[in-house]
Design a protein around this motif. Structure first.
Motif, PDB file in Angstrom:
ATOM      1  N   LEU A 199       5.204  12.201 -28.494  1.00  0.00           N
ATOM      2  CA  LEU A 199       4.672  12.463 -28.007  1.00  0.00           C
ATOM      3  C   LEU A 199       4.855  12.005 -26.605  1.00  0.00           C
ATOM      4  CD1 LEU A 199       1.572  14.824 -28.503  1.00  0.00           C
ATOM      5  CD2 LEU A 199       4.030  15.452 -29.042  1.00  0.00           C
ATOM      6  N   HIS A 200       4.966  10.821 -26.316  1.00  0.00           N
ATOM      7  CA  HIS A 200       4.471   9.459 -25.005  1.00  0.00           C
ATOM      8  C   HIS A 200       6.144  10.018 -24.397  1.00  0.00           C
ATOM      9  CE1 HIS A 200       3.668   6.520 -22.312  1.00  0.00           C
ATOM     10  NE2 HIS A 200       5.082   6.297 -22.624  1.00  0.00           N
ATOM     11  N   ASN A 201       6.189   9.892 -23.187  1.00  0.00           N
ATOM     12  CA  ASN A 201       7.620  10.243 -22.624  1.00  0.00           C
ATOM     13  C   ASN A 201       8.990  11.018 -23.002  1.00  0.00           C
ATOM     14  OD1 ASN A 201       9.041   9.176 -20.357  1.00  0.00           O
ATOM     15  ND2 ASN A 201      10.239   7.845 -21.943  1.00  0.00           N
ATOM     16  N   TRP A 202       8.068  12.266 -24.103  1.00  0.00           N
ATOM     17  CA  TRP A 202       8.554  13.896 -24.233  1.00  0.00           C
ATOM     18  C   TRP A 202       8.578  14.622 -23.118  1.00  0.00           C
ATOM     19  CZ3 TRP A 202       5.958  18.758 -25.858  1.00  0.00           C
ATOM     20  CH2 TRP A 202       7.180  19.431 -25.910  1.00  0.00           C
ATOM     21  N   HIS A 203      10.051  15.212 -22.596  1.00  0.00           N
ATOM     22  CA  HIS A 203      10.116  15.501 -21.897  1.00  0.00           C
ATOM     23  C   HIS A 203      10.594  17.013 -22.186  1.00  0.00           C
ATOM     24  CE1 HIS A 203      12.372  17.515 -17.830  1.00  0.00           C
ATOM     25  NE2 HIS A 203      11.416  16.851 -17.366  1.00  0.00           N
ATOM     26  N   PRO A 204       8.987  18.037 -21.393  1.00  0.00           N
ATOM     27  CA  PRO A 204       9.620  19.389 -22.229  1.00  0.00           C
ATOM     28  C   PRO A 204      10.678  20.568 -21.444  1.00  0.00           C
ATOM     29  CG  PRO A 204       7.084  18.691 -21.942  1.00  0.00           C
ATOM     30  CD  PRO A 204       7.785  18.125 -21.677  1.00  0.00           C
ATOM     31  N   PHE A 241       2.116  25.592 -28.581  1.00  0.00           N
ATOM     32  CA  PHE A 241       3.320  26.720 -29.565  1.00  0.00           C
ATOM     33  C   PHE A 241       4.228  24.772 -29.768  1.00  0.00           C
ATOM     34  CE2 PHE A 241       7.167  27.140 -30.925  1.00  0.00           C
ATOM     35  CZ  PHE A 241       6.641  27.943 -32.132  1.00  0.00           C
ATOM     36  N   HIS A 242       4.804  23.829 -28.261  1.00  0.00           N
ATOM     37  CA  HIS A 242       5.811  23.581 -28.886  1.00  0.00           C
ATOM     38  C   HIS A 242       5.070  21.638 -29.118  1.00  0.00           C
ATOM     39  CE1 HIS A 242       8.665  26.494 -26.774  1.00  0.00           C
ATOM     40  NE2 HIS A 242       7.654  26.305 -25.858  1.00  0.00           N
ATOM     41  N   LEU A 243       4.215  20.934 -28.797  1.00  0.00           N
ATOM     42  CA  LEU A 243       3.591  20.696 -29.033  1.00  0.00           C
ATOM     43  C   LEU A 243       3.127  20.388 -30.514  1.00  0.00           C
ATOM     44  CD1 LEU A 243       0.835  19.800 -25.586  1.00  0.00           C
ATOM     45  CD2 LEU A 243       2.934  18.769 -26.706  1.00  0.00           C
ATOM     46  N   LYS A 244       2.680  21.668 -30.987  1.00  0.00           N
ATOM     47  CA  LYS A 244       1.515  21.798 -32.152  1.00  0.00           C
ATOM     48  C   LYS A 244       3.343  21.505 -33.876  1.00  0.00           C
ATOM     49  CE  LYS A 244       0.337  24.987 -35.618  1.00  0.00           C
ATOM     50  NZ  LYS A 244      -0.468  26.514 -36.442  1.00  0.00           N
ATOM     51  N   ALA A 245       4.584  22.163 -32.543  1.00  0.00           N
ATOM     52  CA  ALA A 245       5.618  22.005 -33.369  1.00  0.00           C
ATOM     53  C   ALA A 245       6.068  20.818 -33.326  1.00  0.00           C
ATOM     54  CB  ALA A 245       6.038  23.115 -32.960  1.00  0.00           C
ATOM     55  N   ARG A 246       5.790  20.119 -32.795  1.00  0.00           N
ATOM     56  CA  ARG A 246       6.842  18.890 -32.545  1.00  0.00           C
ATOM     57  C   ARG A 246       5.579  17.797 -33.901  1.00  0.00           C
ATOM     58  NH1 ARG A 246      10.178  16.981 -29.577  1.00  0.00           N
ATOM     59  NH2 ARG A 246       9.281  14.755 -29.044  1.00  0.00           N
ATOM     60  N   LEU A 247       4.552  17.998 -33.262  1.00  0.00           N
ATOM     61  CA  LEU A 247       4.177  17.136 -34.513  1.00  0.00           C
ATOM     62  C   LEU A 247       3.691  17.199 -35.886  1.00  0.00           C
ATOM     63  CD1 LEU A 247       0.512  16.791 -32.867  1.00  0.00           C
ATOM     64  CD2 LEU A 247       2.436  15.501 -32.530  1.00  0.00           C
ATOM     65  N   ALA A 248       4.036  19.081 -36.056  1.00  0.00           N
ATOM     66  CA  ALA A 248       3.854  19.422 -37.427  1.00  0.00           C
ATOM     67  C   ALA A 248       4.975  19.160 -38.118  1.00  0.00           C
ATOM     68  CB  ALA A 248       3.823  21.685 -37.544  1.00  0.00           C
ATOM     69  N   ALA A 249       5.998  18.395 -37.543  1.00  0.00           N
ATOM     70  CA  ALA A 249       7.381  18.213 -38.093  1.00  0.00           C
ATOM     71  C   ALA A 249       7.526  16.415 -38.316  1.00  0.00           C
ATOM     72  CB  ALA A 249       8.349  18.758 -36.666  1.00  0.00           C
ATOM     73  N   ASP A 284      -1.856  18.762 -13.529  1.00  0.00           N
ATOM     74  CA  ASP A 284      -1.753  18.217 -14.295  1.00  0.00           C
ATOM     75  C   ASP A 284      -2.723  18.366 -15.800  1.00  0.00           C
ATOM     76  OD1 ASP A 284      -0.042  17.052 -12.301  1.00  0.00           O
ATOM     77  OD2 ASP A 284      -1.610  15.148 -11.806  1.00  0.00           O
ATOM     78  N   PRO A 285      -1.913  18.932 -16.371  1.00  0.00           N
ATOM     79  CA  PRO A 285      -3.745  19.580 -17.580  1.00  0.00           C
ATOM     80  C   PRO A 285      -3.674  17.857 -18.817  1.00  0.00           C
ATOM     81  CG  PRO A 285      -1.015  20.698 -17.691  1.00  0.00           C
ATOM     82  CD  PRO A 285      -1.270  19.573 -16.525  1.00  0.00           C
ATOM     83  N   ALA A 286      -4.211  18.347 -19.204  1.00  0.00           N
ATOM     84  CA  ALA A 286      -5.102  16.532 -20.191  1.00  0.00           C
ATOM     85  C   ALA A 286      -4.411  17.412 -21.637  1.00  0.00           C
ATOM     86  CB  ALA A 286      -5.626  16.333 -20.106  1.00  0.00           C
ATOM     87  N   TRP A 287      -3.217  16.964 -22.253  1.00  0.00           N
ATOM     88  CA  TRP A 287      -3.213  17.559 -23.687  1.00  0.00           C
ATOM     89  C   TRP A 287      -4.233  16.586 -24.278  1.00  0.00           C
ATOM     90  CZ3 TRP A 287      -2.029  22.476 -25.335  1.00  0.00           C
ATOM     91  CH2 TRP A 287      -1.650  22.697 -24.116  1.00  0.00           C
TER      92      TRP A 287
END
Length: 139
Positions: free
Chosen positions: A88-93, A6-14, A58-61
């Motif tokens: 996304l690169h270097n983003w720290h959730p 959900f968080h990855l989708k939200a970052r991309l949708a923005a 280590d999940p692959a997204w």
């Protein structure tokens, strides 16, 4: 492991570069034929550390960018690629769903394996990691 979806989708949708794109995930119900599209999904995980009571996964997204083939397709994909990497690169959730997640790191960029007629695309694979706890050993 799927807590990040959900968080990855939200970052991309923005992202302004993805305005008008269908941003979707691998687990949600959505129209899969609409383009341009950015599809976010966990495509697997490897174990990098397996202590007695915990395991590091280590999940692959994978973010798959898809546009209709056209004279503008390369430019669309290039702009989307730059925006996705920038987001996304270097983003720290940080801590999500009770787990501490490490920063995302771009691992590879490749052409998708799909063979749909009239589509062009790129897949960006990001890795992160978190710890899952197992059973405590007793003697």
């Amino acid at each position: 492991m799927l807590a990040l979806e959900f968080h990855l989708k939200a970052r991309l949708a923005a992202l302004s570069a993805l305005t008008g794109w269908a941003v979707r995930t691998g687990t949600e119900q959505s129209e899969r034929r609409s383009m341009p599209a950015a599809d976010v999904r966990c495509t697997g995980a490897r174990t990098t550390d397996s202590e007695a009571t915990a395991v590091t996964l280590d999940p692959a997204w994978t973010v798959t960018l898809v546009v209709p083939r056209s004279d503008q397709a390369a430019g669309q994909l290039d702009a989307a690629l730059a925006a996705v990497i920038g987001s996304l690169h270097n983003w720290h959730p940080g801590q999500l769903s009770g787990r501490v997640w490490r920063r995302l790191a771009l691992q590879t960029v490749r052409e998708p394996e799909f063979a749909a007629e009239g589509q062009a695309g790129l897949e960006l694979v990001f890795a992160t990691s978190t710890v899952y706890h197992g059973q405590v050993l007793t003697r």
